[in-house]
Design an enzyme around this catalytic site. Structure first.
Site, PDB file in Angstrom:
ATOM      1  N   ASP A 140      25.803 -25.149  54.481  1.00  0.00           N
ATOM      2  CA  ASP A 140      25.300 -25.111  53.020  1.00  0.00           C
ATOM      3  C   ASP A 140      25.964 -23.469  51.889  1.00  0.00           C
ATOM      4  O   ASP A 140      25.869 -22.542  53.334  1.00  0.00           O
ATOM      5  CB  ASP A 140      23.803 -24.018  53.573  1.00  0.00           C
ATOM      6  CG  ASP A 140      22.827 -23.985  52.540  1.00  0.00           C
ATOM      7  OD1 ASP A 140      23.033 -24.228  50.768  1.00  0.00           O
ATOM      8  OD2 ASP A 140      21.134 -23.674  53.313  1.00  0.00           O
ATOM      9  N   GLY A 141      25.943 -23.735  50.994  1.00  0.00           N
ATOM     10  CA  GLY A 141      26.713 -22.743  50.293  1.00  0.00           C
ATOM     11  C   GLY A 141      25.888 -21.685  49.941  1.00  0.00           C
ATOM     12  O   GLY A 141      26.020 -20.368  49.628  1.00  0.00           O
ATOM     13  N   ASP A 159      31.380 -24.415  41.678  1.00  0.00           N
ATOM     14  CA  ASP A 159      31.471 -26.114  41.527  1.00  0.00           C
ATOM     15  C   ASP A 159      30.722 -27.201  41.927  1.00  0.00           C
ATOM     16  O   ASP A 159      30.863 -27.736  42.921  1.00  0.00           O
ATOM     17  CB  ASP A 159      32.680 -26.258  41.855  1.00  0.00           C
ATOM     18  CG  ASP A 159      33.327 -27.788  41.203  1.00  0.00           C
ATOM     19  OD1 ASP A 159      32.770 -28.627  40.394  1.00  0.00           O
ATOM     20  OD2 ASP A 159      34.070 -28.189  41.316  1.00  0.00           O
ATOM     21  N   THR A 161      26.930 -30.087  41.965  1.00  0.00           N
ATOM     22  CA  THR A 161      26.153 -30.747  41.042  1.00  0.00           C
ATOM     23  C   THR A 161      25.192 -30.369  40.077  1.00  0.00           C
ATOM     24  O   THR A 161      25.008 -29.307  39.683  1.00  0.00           O
ATOM     25  CB  THR A 161      25.422 -31.992  41.655  1.00  0.00           C
ATOM     26  OG1 THR A 161      24.599 -31.303  42.235  1.00  0.00           O
ATOM     27  CG2 THR A 161      26.579 -32.885  43.044  1.00  0.00           C
TER      28      THR A 161
END
Length: 283
Positions: A140-141, A159, A161
């Site tokens: 999880d970023g 980057d 969605t």
């Protein structure tokens, strides 16, 4: 299929749609996070679709990947440590690693299947995955950035969605505050910021949230992107403790690697704001 069919993505918000003539469906699967489809088109190479939204084609992805990376990297004096949040197709990672000064680039993608399918259907984008400077993390970023060591990074590239589903938490002041804390002085955050023609209010809210998080210098750079709604996209750069007034123009003009869109002149052109954007994005 005996006759070519079309894949079409409708965008109700702009009253428009974008479609590609396809020869066949190459792959489809539902991951724990999203539904991924890969099509073979007649004219645009392979096409990746996530949750019904076009992500990239073989033919035009270079526009996005080059503009998400090189303007920021040629603005920073010497970006050694880079983190990419999202970017599972690996095209952004490939462009980052064209810069010799980069010592480490971590790609933090929540859905490993995006990368594995990119390796199979877009192998050219994954050409740098084995580079010793690259680190692929499937986590999880948002959590990664919240736990990132303060003052440890030079560049963060988001980057992602669209701001729905897994990416929704990447477009708010709390996430930007994590990025601000992790960046060194002079560090840069760059995030894809949708279409200036269709999503100007979103861009304004992103910029406001970036300012709330502590960023003072902001620039939104528009660029062409045929496969996304309206055919025109943008990225927004935010800098910690320094301005964004210029870039290393001589370095960009004499770069020692190949690009297909980015050069010093397209960088300068992207910094020139159209009037409607200049009026809307007055800070």
């Amino acid at each position: 299929m005996s006759q070519p069919n079309w894949f079409t993505e409708a965008h109700p918000g702009s009253g428009s749609s974008i479609g590609y003539r396809v020869e066949r469906l190459l792959h489809a699967e539902k991951t724990p996070f999203q539904t991924i489809e890969i099509y073979q088109t007649t004219d645009w190479g392979n096409l990746m679709v996530i949750d019904g939204c076009i992500m990239l084609t073989s033919r035009d992805n270079f526009l996005y990947h080059e503009m998400m990376t090189h303007p920021a990297l040629f603005t920073h004096a010497r970006a050694k440590r880079v983190v990419i949040i999202g970017g599972g197709d690996c095209g952004t990672l490939r462009e980052v690693l064209k810069h010799e000064e980069v010592e480490h680039a971590a790609q933090v993608e929540i859905d490993e299947r995006v990368t594995r399918l990119a390796e199979q259907y877009f192998p050219e984008l994954c050409a740098s995955n084995a580079d010793p400077r690259a680190e692929l993390l499937f986590i999880d970023g948002i959590k990664y950035m919240a736990e990132c060591e303060p003052d440890s990074l030079d560049l963060i590239i988001v980057d992602s969605t669209d701001p729905v589903g897994p990416a929704e938490g990447l477009f708010n002041a709390a996430f930007y505050a994590s990025c601000h804390k992790a960046l060194r002085q002079g560090g840069i955050l760059v995030q894809q910021s949708e279409s200036p023609l269709a999503h100007l209010e979103l861009i304004k809210s992103m910029r406001a949230a970036m300012r709330t998080a502590g960023f003072q210098a902001l620039r939104t750079l528009p660029f062409p992107q045929p496969c996304y709604p309206t055919g025109w996209w943008s990225c927004t750069m935010a800098r910690k403790g320094a301005d964004l007034a210029g870039f290393r123009e001589r370095g960009a003009a004499s770069k020692q690697f190949a690009t297909r869109y980015y050069n010093a002149d397209t960088h300068k052109a992207a910094l020139a704001q159209p009037e409607f954007m200049r009026e809307a994005l007055v800070d």
